[in-house]
Design a protein around this motif. Structure first.
Motif, PDB file in Angstrom:
ATOM      1  N   TYR A  23       8.383  58.763  10.612  1.00 50.13           N
ATOM      2  CA  TYR A  23       7.632  58.064   9.564  1.00 50.13           C
ATOM      3  C   TYR A  23       8.342  56.769   9.173  1.00 50.13           C
ATOM      4  O   TYR A  23       7.708  55.738   8.953  1.00 50.13           O
ATOM      5  N   GLU A  24       9.676  56.822   9.105  1.00 48.19           N
ATOM      6  CA  GLU A  24      10.452  55.623   8.792  1.00 48.19           C
ATOM      7  C   GLU A  24      10.370  54.618   9.930  1.00 48.19           C
ATOM      8  O   GLU A  24      10.325  53.402   9.710  1.00 48.19           O
ATOM      9  N   LEU A  25      10.339  55.106  11.168  1.00 43.26           N
ATOM     10  CA  LEU A  25      10.202  54.228  12.322  1.00 43.26           C
ATOM     11  C   LEU A  25       8.877  53.480  12.267  1.00 43.26           C
ATOM     12  O   LEU A  25       8.803  52.267  12.526  1.00 43.26           O
ATOM     13  N   HIS A  26       7.817  54.186  11.910  1.00 43.91           N
ATOM     14  CA  HIS A  26       6.505  53.538  11.770  1.00 43.91           C
ATOM     15  C   HIS A  26       6.566  52.449  10.704  1.00 43.91           C
ATOM     16  O   HIS A  26       6.015  51.347  10.880  1.00 43.91           O
ATOM     17  N   ALA A  44      -3.408  49.137  12.721  1.00 42.58           N
ATOM     18  CA  ALA A  44      -2.953  47.893  13.352  1.00 42.58           C
ATOM     19  C   ALA A  44      -2.298  48.147  14.702  1.00 42.58           C
ATOM     20  O   ALA A  44      -2.342  47.289  15.595  1.00 42.58           O
ATOM     21  N   PHE A  45      -1.692  49.323  14.855  1.00 37.94           N
ATOM     22  CA  PHE A  45      -1.027  49.615  16.120  1.00 37.94           C
ATOM     23  C   PHE A  45      -0.876  51.120  16.297  1.00 37.94           C
ATOM     24  O   PHE A  45      -0.953  51.902  15.344  1.00 37.94           O
ATOM     25  N   LEU A  46      -0.688  51.520  17.541  1.00 38.01           N
ATOM     26  CA  LEU A  46      -0.329  52.882  17.918  1.00 38.01           C
ATOM     27  C   LEU A  46       1.004  52.807  18.642  1.00 38.01           C
ATOM     28  O   LEU A  46       1.308  51.793  19.284  1.00 38.01           O
ATOM     29  N   GLY A 211      -1.595  62.366  13.043  1.00 42.03           N
ATOM     30  CA  GLY A 211      -0.177  62.052  13.103  1.00 42.03           C
ATOM     31  C   GLY A 211       0.156  60.713  13.724  1.00 42.03           C
ATOM     32  O   GLY A 211       1.236  60.547  14.285  1.00 42.03           O
ATOM     33  N   LYS A 212      -0.738  59.740  13.616  1.00 44.34           N
ATOM     34  CA  LYS A 212      -0.481  58.450  14.263  1.00 44.34           C
ATOM     35  C   LYS A 212       0.725  57.736  13.653  1.00 44.34           C
ATOM     36  O   LYS A 212       1.418  56.992  14.332  1.00 44.34           O
TER      37      LYS A 212
END
Length: 225
Positions: A23-26, A44-46, A211-212
């Motif tokens: 989640y922090e990486l996202h 905006a991105f996957l 979970g994206k």
């Protein structure tokens, strides 16, 4: 639609933090797709953390987006282990405008095969249930999976899709307010067949499943032949 490959620096404290908390990486990736004073646009991105092939590899991320990111906005000097590779134009690489029904692709998908029971989302732990989940998603998103020869289950023949399932794991992280997150994930590899071009292309843009923000849902393709 663009595909980006970046490598994280395992010696960076911030990169290690992000690798331990999807989640922090996202959230860190969001900085590259929106200015600091704006909220990251939804969808905006996957992204996906790729399996490591050797202990010497830098952790590699695949990111798919509709806009070109500005990696300098991440603002962490040693977060990247290597210079980002040039973006790949997927529209041209996959010839999206020319995709026809019955077209075949190799695919990879890290996803959350799950069902809702008693108002709670639960991961599907059995291989056959995971296969059925992916088959159902294919029906919704305009593709199907080739089948292997019949196998025996509970004394009844049942066709099995030709897909390899690996890396079953529970992803764990914390939201910014401290709320813990856990989501079951598996890696699917195989071949798919396009059945509905419009639905399939839309699926490439929006991803598959839940979970994206935890690095799930990106459907990656490679042409066959």
């Amino acid at each position: 639609m663009f595909l980006h490959r970046i490598h994280l620096n395992p010696r960076s404290k911030e990169a290690r933090r992000d690798l331990a908390n999807p989640y922090e990486l996202h959230s860190t990736l969001c900085r590259a797709f929106s200015p600091a004073d704006q909220k990251c646009p939804e969808g905006a991105f996957l992204w996906r953390l790729e399996p490591e092939t050797s202990v010497e590899d830098f952790p590699k991320l695949l990111i798919q987006s509709s806009i070109v990111p500005d990696w300098h906005r991440i603002g962490l000097s040693d977060w990247l282990g290597k210079n980002p590779e040039p973006a790949v134009d997927l529209k041209a690489r996959l010839k999206l405008e020319d995709i026809k029904t019955r077209k075949k692709f190799r695919f990879r998908l890290r996803a959350n095969p799950s069902v809702v029971r008693e108002k709670k989302r639960q991961g599907l732990l059995q291989t056959i249930d995971q296969e059925h989940w992916l088959v159902r998603k294919g029906l919704n998103h305009g593709f199907s999976l080739p089948y292997l020869s019949a196998f025996e289950f509970d004394d009844a023949p049942e066709k099995r899709p030709d897909v390899r399932i690996s890396q079953e794991q529970m992803l764990r992280g914390r939201r910014h307010e401290g709320t813990p997150i856990s989501i079951f994930s598996v890696l699917f590899d195989g071949i798919l067949v396009v059945d509905d071009t419009e639905k399939f292309v839309q699926c490439l843009h929006t991803g598959i499943g839940h979970g994206k923000a935890m690095g799930l849902g990106l459907l990656s393709l490679a042409p066959i032949g």
